[in-house]
Design a protein around this motif. Sequence first.
Motif, mmCIF file in Angstrom:
data_model
loop_
_atom_site.group_PDB
_atom_site.id
_atom_site.type_symbol
_atom_site.label_atom_id
_atom_site.label_comp_id
_atom_site.label_asym_id
_atom_site.label_seq_id
_atom_site.Cartn_x
_atom_site.Cartn_y
_atom_site.Cartn_z
ATOM 1 N N GLY A 1 0.819 -1.197 0.000
ATOM 2 C CA GLY A 1 0.000 0.000 0.000
ATOM 3 C C GLY A 1 0.855 1.249 0.000
ATOM 4 N N TYR A 2 0.190 2.381 0.235
ATOM 5 C CA TYR A 2 0.880 3.673 0.237
ATOM 6 C C TYR A 2 0.855 4.284 1.619
ATOM 7 C CZ TYR A 2 1.089 3.726 -4.835
ATOM 8 O OH TYR A 2 1.377 3.423 -6.133
ATOM 9 N N GLY A 3 1.942 4.908 1.998
ATOM 10 C CA GLY A 3 2.034 5.672 3.241
ATOM 11 C C GLY A 3 2.699 6.998 2.928
ATOM 12 N N CYS A 4 2.040 8.077 3.200
ATOM 13 C CA CYS A 4 2.565 9.423 2.917
ATOM 14 C C CYS A 4 2.849 9.606 1.426
ATOM 15 C CB CYS A 4 3.824 9.705 3.722
ATOM 16 S SG CYS A 4 3.596 9.585 5.489
ATOM 17 N N GLY A 5 2.063 8.963 0.577
ATOM 18 C CA GLY A 5 2.227 9.097 -0.863
ATOM 19 C C GLY A 5 3.296 8.223 -1.473
ATOM 20 N N GLU A 6 4.033 7.489 -0.653
ATOM 21 C CA GLU A 6 5.087 6.604 -1.137
ATOM 22 C C GLU A 6 4.693 5.149 -0.887
ATOM 23 O OE1 GLU A 6 7.992 7.425 -2.634
ATOM 24 O OE2 GLU A 6 7.473 9.547 -2.560
ATOM 25 N N PRO A 7 5.144 4.229 -1.743
ATOM 26 C CA PRO A 7 4.842 2.815 -1.505
ATOM 27 C C PRO A 7 5.481 2.306 -0.214
ATOM 28 C CG PRO A 7 5.666 3.153 -3.742
ATOM 29 C CD PRO A 7 5.869 4.437 -2.992
ATOM 30 N N ASP A 8 4.765 1.456 0.496
ATOM 31 C CA ASP A 8 5.310 0.766 1.661
ATOM 32 C C ASP A 8 5.763 -0.621 1.230
ATOM 33 O OD1 ASP A 8 4.925 2.759 3.598
ATOM 34 O OD2 ASP A 8 2.859 2.138 3.954
ATOM 35 N N ILE A 9 6.797 -1.127 1.905
ATOM 36 C CA ILE A 9 7.331 -2.458 1.609
ATOM 37 C C ILE A 9 6.956 -3.398 2.743
ATOM 38 C CG2 ILE A 9 9.417 -3.838 1.277
ATOM 39 C CD1 ILE A 9 10.758 -1.365 0.119
ATOM 40 N N GLY A 10 6.352 -4.523 2.381
ATOM 41 C CA GLY A 10 6.082 -5.583 3.332
ATOM 42 C C GLY A 10 7.085 -6.704 3.139
ATOM 43 N N MET A 11 7.304 -7.490 4.188
ATOM 44 C CA MET A 11 8.263 -8.593 4.126
ATOM 45 C C MET A 11 7.616 -9.827 4.727
ATOM 46 S SD MET A 11 12.256 -8.623 5.383
ATOM 47 C CE MET A 11 11.922 -8.167 7.064
ATOM 48 N N THR A 12 7.707 -10.961 4.023
ATOM 49 C CA THR A 12 7.114 -12.199 4.493
ATOM 50 C C THR A 12 7.936 -13.387 3.997
ATOM 51 O OG1 THR A 12 5.017 -13.403 4.680
ATOM 52 C CG2 THR A 12 5.539 -12.494 2.521
ATOM 53 N N ILE A 13 7.622 -14.538 4.525
ATOM 54 C CA ILE A 13 8.196 -15.802 4.060
ATOM 55 C C ILE A 13 7.101 -16.500 3.271
ATOM 56 C CG2 ILE A 13 9.067 -18.061 4.806
ATOM 57 C CD1 ILE A 13 11.029 -15.817 5.397
ATOM 58 N N GLY A 14 7.424 -16.982 2.086
ATOM 59 C CA GLY A 14 6.388 -17.646 1.307
ATOM 60 C C GLY A 14 6.854 -18.055 -0.067
ATOM 61 N N GLU A 15 5.949 -17.930 -1.008
ATOM 62 C CA GLU A 15 6.198 -18.317 -2.389
ATOM 63 C C GLU A 15 6.251 -17.058 -3.262
ATOM 64 O OE1 GLU A 15 6.683 -21.565 -3.184
ATOM 65 O OE2 GLU A 15 6.404 -21.997 -1.053
ATOM 66 N N PRO A 16 7.073 -17.079 -4.311
ATOM 67 C CA PRO A 16 7.088 -15.933 -5.225
ATOM 68 C C PRO A 16 5.765 -15.836 -5.978
ATOM 69 C CG PRO A 16 8.552 -17.666 -6.021
ATOM 70 C CD PRO A 16 8.019 -18.106 -4.696
ATOM 71 N N GLU A 17 5.409 -14.627 -6.367
ATOM 72 C CA GLU A 17 4.207 -14.412 -7.165
ATOM 73 C C GLU A 17 4.610 -14.094 -8.595
ATOM 74 O OE1 GLU A 17 1.187 -12.034 -5.395
ATOM 75 O OE2 GLU A 17 1.246 -13.201 -3.543
ATOM 76 N N ALA A 18 3.641 -14.104 -9.498
ATOM 77 C CA ALA A 18 3.903 -13.998 -10.935
ATOM 78 C C ALA A 18 4.690 -12.743 -11.319
ATOM 79 C CB ALA A 18 2.585 -14.056 -11.707
ATOM 80 N N ASP A 19 4.434 -11.611 -10.664
ATOM 81 C CA ASP A 19 5.084 -10.360 -11.035
ATOM 82 C C ASP A 19 6.360 -10.073 -10.248
ATOM 83 O OD1 ASP A 19 3.219 -9.815 -12.964
ATOM 84 O OD2 ASP A 19 1.956 -8.611 -11.652
ATOM 85 N N ASP A 20 6.891 -11.048 -9.533
ATOM 86 C CA ASP A 20 8.097 -10.853 -8.740
ATOM 87 C C ASP A 20 9.348 -11.099 -9.574
ATOM 88 O OD1 ASP A 20 6.462 -10.442 -6.550
ATOM 89 O OD2 ASP A 20 6.845 -12.397 -5.652
ATOM 90 N N GLU A 21 10.414 -10.381 -9.219
ATOM 91 C CA GLU A 21 11.753 -10.675 -9.731
ATOM 92 C C GLU A 21 12.435 -11.546 -8.690
ATOM 93 O OE1 GLU A 21 13.409 -9.998 -12.557
ATOM 94 O OE2 GLU A 21 11.666 -8.970 -13.396
ATOM 95 N N LEU A 22 13.124 -12.583 -9.135
ATOM 96 C CA LEU A 22 13.785 -13.507 -8.210
ATOM 97 C C LEU A 22 15.286 -13.255 -8.173
ATOM 98 C CD1 LEU A 22 11.888 -16.768 -9.169
ATOM 99 C CD2 LEU A 22 11.510 -15.318 -7.179
ATOM 100 N N TYR A 23 15.832 -13.249 -6.959
ATOM 101 C CA TYR A 23 17.258 -13.033 -6.722
ATOM 102 C C TYR A 23 17.747 -14.050 -5.703
ATOM 103 C CZ TYR A 23 16.232 -8.442 -8.719
ATOM 104 O OH TYR A 23 15.827 -7.427 -9.538
#
Length: 94
Positions: A29-51
């Motif tokens: 989501g957005y906080g103060c007009g900027e994107p917020d980053i969440g962090m979790t353990i799980g599976e990659p999703e279709a639009d993710d870049e893998l590193y």
Amino acid sequence: MKITDGARDLLLQILEEEEAACLRLYFAGYGCGEPDIGMTIGEPEADDELYHLNAIPVAIDKRIEHLTTELTIEGKQTMEGPKFQMIGLPEKDC
């Protein structure tokens, strides 16, 4: 993006215990007009870049990937369990 050795050791343990594929950073989501980053353990999703960073598989949502270039993930074991912190997030104007 960097993952410290302490965070790596904790993440490897958690990934094994949870039988999860990766650490995932996602658009939260957005906080103060900027994107917020969440962090979790799980599976990659279709639009993710893998590193692979410091032996950790990391999936990063493409919408927030530009915010992770200077990011460092630190981790330590506490009495309440493992704690992680994202250092180097862009400053917000609010």
